[in-house]
Scaffold this active site. Structure first.
Site, PDB file in Angstrom:
ATOM      1  N   LYS A 111     -19.560  -7.213 -55.018  1.00  0.00           N
ATOM      2  CA  LYS A 111     -19.657  -5.752 -54.909  1.00  0.00           C
ATOM      3  C   LYS A 111     -20.385  -5.177 -56.117  1.00  0.00           C
ATOM      4  CE  LYS A 111     -17.358  -5.048 -51.105  1.00  0.00           C
ATOM      5  NZ  LYS A 111     -18.030  -4.674 -49.884  1.00  0.00           N
ATOM      6  N   LYS A 194     -25.209 -16.047 -39.423  1.00  0.00           N
ATOM      7  CA  LYS A 194     -24.190 -15.647 -38.451  1.00  0.00           C
ATOM      8  C   LYS A 194     -24.294 -14.184 -38.057  1.00  0.00           C
ATOM      9  CE  LYS A 194     -19.840 -14.635 -40.600  1.00  0.00           C
ATOM     10  NZ  LYS A 194     -18.581 -14.877 -41.135  1.00  0.00           N
ATOM     11  N   LYS A 197     -21.969  -7.341 -38.883  1.00  0.00           N
ATOM     12  CA  LYS A 197     -21.888  -5.937 -38.477  1.00  0.00           C
ATOM     13  C   LYS A 197     -23.109  -5.173 -38.948  1.00  0.00           C
ATOM     14  CE  LYS A 197     -16.913  -5.198 -38.251  1.00  0.00           C
ATOM     15  NZ  LYS A 197     -15.723  -4.761 -38.976  1.00  0.00           N
TER      16      LYS A 197
END
Ligand code: TRP
Length: 330
Positions: A111, A194, A197
């Site tokens: 992050k 993969k 979202k």
């Protein structure tokens, strides 16, 4: 019977990867275990959603959960922020979580790289809140993906530390449960990696048939086999992996043979794949729409889920307070 806890952040629609990589097993687990499935809407605040969006995001993921077949009559389905006991346990656990170990967490370091302008304390203590989610129901099993394994290790550490600190054997140490080989990791439509979202390579359960057809027709392939029995390229393998979860065996065999004999037409393969995805996901999409329109049902599910979750959570909080040494004045 084991207690199972798992949550999903309300930060985006569910896609085929979520379904075949996790939800399918939740459906199986809910019959055999005491399950708590929740929407992690406190965790969602780390990325500062707008007040106007927050509720809609939560509602969407909840409707998708239910449309997939998670059954609130069997499992406890709830919204994290409806259970303020979780926030209390989070506060208590924070006292025994060390800044050094939190700073070393992989997800936190990531992050810092990805959103250097918003490194809030909620991100730092994300694993503590997740631990609270889990141990407040004294879970034994936590079905999560590989990316969550370090958080689970930290959960075990916080549970163990609490037990040691207060010389009790109170919290069980939950295990990450990743389903063995039954689940398929669904690749994206962009040839590599993969389905995600935010990668723009996904098919969402809420996508319309037209959207699905458009996305599949645009999927990355290769320039076609040039010699018989040639190995499948990665983009092609990916399309066959998606086929393996939505199509008939005979369909897969047909296209594999066409590939082996160099007669394959990728347009035909994609058309078939798109139809098979639509056949699988359209009933779910229809249910999502129906459930989203049924506010009465949703509010009943959420109220009952909150009540069951709070019953379990408040029992734990009461006992934890006693263990820590809080006493009534009398
Ligand atoms: N961190 C999880 C994720 O991003 C979501 C989550 C929050 C969770 N609390 C949890 C998962 C408790 C399992 C158990 O996917």
């Amino acid at each position: 019977m084991d207690t199972v806890v798992s949550g999903i952040r309300s930060t985006g629609n569910l896609h085929l990867g979520n379904y075949f990589g996790a939800i399918k097993n939740f459906l199986k687990m809910q019959r055999e275990n005491n399950c708590f499935f929740f929407i992690a809407d406190y965790h969602a605040l780390t990325t500062h959603p707008k007040p106007d969006d927050l509720h809609g995001n939560i509602k969407q993921v909840l409707a998708e959960y239910l449309a997939c077949g998670i059954d609130p009559e069997i499992a406890t389905v709830f919204i994290q922020s409806d259970v303020p006991e979780v926030a209390e346990l989070y506060l208590l656990l924070n006292m025994n979580a060390y800044v050094g170990e939190l700073e070393r967490t992989t997800s936190f370091k990531e992050k810092i790289r990805k959103q250097p302008d918003n490194i809030n304390a909620g991100l730092l203590t994300y694993p503590v809140l997740m631990a609270a989610d889990i141990i407040i129901h004294k879970a034994n099993k936590v079905p999560v993906g590989k990316d969550q394994e370090q958080h689970l290790e930290m959960t075990r550490k916080f549970a163990r530390r609490f037990n040691m600190m207060y010389e009790v054997n109170y919290f069980p140490e939950p295990d990450a449960y990743n389903f063995g080989k039954e689940l398929v990791k669904i690749p994206g439509l962009d040839g590599t990696g993969k389905m995600g979202k935010s990668e723009g390579n996904g098919i969402f359960l809420a996508d319309s048939p037209a959207e699905i057809r458009k996305k599949v027709m645009r999927a990355v392939t290769d320039s076609g086999p040039t010699s018989p029995n040639q190995e499948l390229s990665e983009p092609l393998k990916n399309l066959f992996t998606i086929m393996s979860v939505v199509s008939e065996q005979s369909t897969i065999k047909f296209f594999k043979e066409k590939h082996a004999s160099c007669e394959i037409r990728y347009g035909d393969l994609k058309k078939q794949l798109a139809e098979d995805i639509v056949k699988f996901s359209d009933p779910i999409r229809v249910r999502i729409t129906e459930i989203l329109a049924d506010n009465k049902y949703l509010s009943k599910v959420v109220a009952e889920g909150a009540e069951k979750a709070r019953e379990s959570a408040s029992k734990t909080i009461k006992e934890v307070r006693e263990i820590i040494g809080y006493k009534k004045f009398n």
